[in-house]
Design a protein around this motif. Structure first.
Motif, short mmCIF file in Angstrom:
data_model
loop_
_atom_site.label_atom_id
_atom_site.label_comp_id
_atom_site.label_asym_id
_atom_site.label_seq_id
_atom_site.Cartn_x
_atom_site.Cartn_y
_atom_site.Cartn_z
N ALA A 14 60.97 43.69 54.50
CA ALA A 14 60.38 44.03 55.93
C ALA A 14 61.11 43.82 57.01
O ALA A 14 61.10 44.60 57.99
N PRO A 15 61.90 42.54 57.22
CA PRO A 15 62.55 42.46 58.44
C PRO A 15 63.67 43.30 58.37
O PRO A 15 64.10 43.75 59.50
N GLY A 16 64.30 43.77 57.12
CA GLY A 16 65.20 44.79 57.25
C GLY A 16 65.13 45.90 57.86
O GLY A 16 65.72 46.50 58.58
N ALA A 17 63.86 46.47 57.51
CA ALA A 17 63.40 47.70 57.83
C ALA A 17 63.18 47.64 59.43
O ALA A 17 63.38 48.43 60.18
N GLN A 18 62.52 46.79 59.83
CA GLN A 18 62.31 46.39 61.16
C GLN A 18 63.63 46.30 61.98
O GLN A 18 63.42 47.04 63.02
N ALA A 19 64.70 45.81 61.62
CA ALA A 19 65.96 45.56 62.12
C ALA A 19 66.22 47.06 62.45
O ALA A 19 67.07 47.38 63.38
#
Length: 484
Positions: free
Chosen positions: A293-298
């Motif tokens: 999820a943090p990767g997609a958010q980034a």
């Protein structure tokens, strides 16, 4: 052989046949019961003073292929892990949308480009300028919805971690209690196989959350170790610790201490997948919350930053004063590159051009810093805005390849990155599920065969009848002897 000895032999045979019939009936009735292991009755010759005294029952055991069971449990964990990751990535992929889908990120960019082209052909048209505002607002709303859903997914993953840690702790306590009950039953000479079935089902539940290896101990006790090397049960159950966050925002990470990791008996362990407690559904939930999820958010934050920077270029709108935001803003202000986390959820259309926020449509034509409406036929700024959106530039952040991209090209890269990760996860899931299915089939094949059990029951019936006939004959002989 005396009549009394013959009678004793026949009685032990009758008892053994009766007990075996009980075992067979239990196998048949539980043929479809999940977690039930086929029972086997073990018999041996009985002697008394060196003389045969019939048959004795040594006990009932569970027919379990421990190697196959261990492999199936690992496969269960892998399938659950891959399934959760695939579902999350597919969810984000659907939210971004395919380029041909109405309402997708690429479609929003295309709609804004079309609106700018249409407005530049008729800069005096209030309706066409309003279309630009509507398209730009729809784009920021889509990015905001994407960001919100990603954080919702992280909160759901955090909730799942809490639930699975609680389930893990409760299951370990129950397994430890069953260990003690099985030990007590064995010491009393009673059958503990039903308790072992219950214990196996609990270990299966643990294995879905965290892949484990079951190690047998003396007197039918077991110990549990994770494949990552942690001791879950050895003498007493381990206690897994976790503190749920409740609310998660894009800037909250486990590295910053804003999110809880895992502990075993109070000692922190790496909350990674794979890791000490990774590999199952618990590891997948951790990966979603702290990695996927943090990767997609980034990625979408990098896209939002690129979008803002395109229109903050002084060459696009010479009327804009230094320090004044461009067409897109960071919550109404200028972009701060050090606060990129969560930018997709904060990006807004500049209120100066939005009538609903007190702005004026003519600023799209005259400039954000213009003193007046100017020439209604001048399309210079609108053309510059369209060029800025379509111009190829290298994104300032994000995990892109470093090549120059237009806004639509960058949107395609965002989708491509998520789609590629989803396809890889789906491929791993397909392999894991196929392996799990094959091992389950092998385990079922080693389970209760009702045809074989019914054949055994026929043999038991014959043995029972034979022993009963012997007893009847002996009874007739004794009656004759008494009558002499």
């Amino acid at each position: 052989m005396s009549l009394s000895a013959s009678l004793a032999n026949a009685l032990t045979g009758l008892t053994a046949s009766s007990r075996r019939a009980e075992v067979v009936s239990s196998n048949v009735s539980n043929a479809l019961t999940e977690g039930y292991a086929r029972r086997e009755l073990h018999l041996s010759p009985q002697s008394l003073g060196g003389t045969g005294a019939g048959v004795q029952i040594d006990g009932v055991t569970r027919a379990v292929d421990s190697v196959l069971l261990a492999d199936r449990r690992i496969a269960d964990a892998e399938a659950g892990n891959a399934g959760l990751k695939t579902d999350f990535l597919a969810r984000i992929e659907r939210l971004i949308g395919e380029p041909q889908d109405e309402g997708s990120l690429s479609a929003r960019i295309a709609a804004l480009e079309s609106a700018l082209v249409a407005a530049s052909s008729r800069p005096d048209s209030q309706a066409r300028l309003q279309d630009v505002v509507a398209a730009a607002g729809a784009l920021t709303s889509h990015l905001g919805a994407l960001s919100d859903d990603i954080q919702t997914a992280r909160m759901q993953a955090d909730d799942r971690i809490e639930l699975e840690v609680r389930t893990l702790n409760e299951s370990l306590v129950q397994i430890d209690r069953l260990n003690a009950e099985i030990l007590a039953q064995r010491a009393a000479g009673r059958d503990a196989t039903a308790l072992m079935d219950q214990r196996q089902r609990l270990v299966d539940r643990v294995a879905e959350i965290v892949p484990v290896r079951e190690v047998p101990r003396e007197r039918d006790q077991i110990a549990l170790f994770t494949t990552g090397g942690a001791i879950l049960l050895e003498g007493k159950p381990a206690v897994i610790g976790f503190t749920p966050a409740g609310v998660i925002t894009a800037d909250m990470t486990i590295g910053s201490g804003a999110l809880s990791g895992l502990t075993i008996n109070g000692m922190p362990v790496p909350a990674t997948d794979p890791g000490v407690l990774g590999g199952g559904t618990l590891g997948a939930a951790l990966a979603i919350r702290d990695d996927l999820a943090p990767g997609a958010q980034a990625q979408i934050d990098a896209f939002a930053r690129d979008l803002i920077e395109r229109f903050e270029d002084p060459a696009v709108d010479p009327t804009r004063a230094p320090g004044q935001p461009g067409l897109f803003t960071d919550a109404g202000g200028v972009l701060d590159p050090t606060l990129e986390a969560g930018l997709a959820g904060r990006i807004r259309l500049n209120a100066l051009v939005d009538p609903s926020q007190g702005g004026a449509l003519w600023r799209l034509r005259a400039g954000l810093g213009a003193a007046g409406a100017g020439d209604v036929g001048d399309a210079t700024l609108l053309n510059a805005l369209g060029d800025a959106l379509g111009r190829a530039r290298v994104p300032s952040s994000g995990g892109f390849i470093g090549a120059a991209r237009s806004a639509s090209g960058l949107a395609a890269d965002v989708l491509s990155g998520i789609s590629g990760a989803r396809q890889q996860a789906e491929s791993r899931q397909g392999y894991a599920v196929a392996r799990q299915s094959a091992l389950i089939d092998l385990q079922l094949a080693d389970g209760v065969d009702t045809d074989a059990e019914m054949q055994t029951l026929l043999m038991v019936e014959q043995a029972y009848s034979a022993n009963a006939r012997v007893i009847q004959v002996i009874d007739d002989l004794i009656q004759k002897l008494i009558g002499l």
